[in-house]
Design a protein around this motif. Structure first.
Motif, short mmCIF file in Angstrom:
data_model
loop_
_atom_site.label_atom_id
_atom_site.label_comp_id
_atom_site.label_asym_id
_atom_site.label_seq_id
_atom_site.Cartn_x
_atom_site.Cartn_y
_atom_site.Cartn_z
N ARG A 140 -10.18 -0.70 -3.93
CA ARG A 140 -8.79 -0.74 -3.46
C ARG A 140 -8.25 0.64 -3.11
O ARG A 140 -7.40 0.77 -2.23
CB ARG A 140 -7.89 -1.36 -4.53
N SER A 146 -3.69 -3.00 -1.72
CA SER A 146 -3.64 -4.17 -2.62
C SER A 146 -3.09 -3.80 -3.99
O SER A 146 -3.68 -4.12 -5.03
CB SER A 146 -5.04 -4.78 -2.75
N SER A 183 0.83 -1.20 0.00
CA SER A 183 0.00 0.00 0.00
C SER A 183 0.87 1.25 0.00
O SER A 183 2.04 1.22 0.40
CB SER A 183 -0.92 0.00 1.21
#
Length: 121
Positions: free
Chosen positions: A67, A85, A17
């Motif tokens: 996401r 992700s 991330s």
């Protein structure tokens, strides 16, 4: 006139991330609809996410929905893009943009210089 400066990019492994920041100066971001775009190598610039002028609405491209999260902090005059992700196909230069009019599609009046995000497999 507003100046936009992105930061927070870097190299991350797939599944990781990052949080991008877009610091605005010259005017308050509350006067603008804000968005993130990206340009991958050899591809056209594409829309990623936007937040409405009121701050109450957010919209995402299908490729990042679920996401990525766009948000803004008016006190810090900063817009964020939280990216989770991450995938190798998210590799791109990410640009922050501001629009005086809150329209669809987003029509930017101001752009930042971009920040590189590289996702390794």
């Amino acid at each position: 006139q507003v100046q936009l400066v992105e930061s927070g990019g870097g190299l991350v492994q797939a599944g990781g991330s990052l949080r991008l920041s877009c610091a605005a100066s010259g005017r308050t971001i509350s006067a603008f609809a804000m968005a993130w775009f990206r340009r991958a190598p050899g591809k056209e610039r594409e829309f990623v996410a936007r937040i409405t002028l009121s701050g109450s609405g957010t919209y995402y491209s299908n490729s990042v929905k679920g996401r990525f999260t766009i948000s803004r902090d008016s006190a810090k005059n900063t817009v964020y893009l939280q990216m989770l992700s991450l995938k190798p196909e998210d590799t791109a230069v990410y640009y922050c943009a501001a629009a005086i009019r809150d329209t669809y599609p987003f029509s930017a009046d101001y752009w930042g210089q971009g920040t590189q995000v590289t996702v390794s497999s």
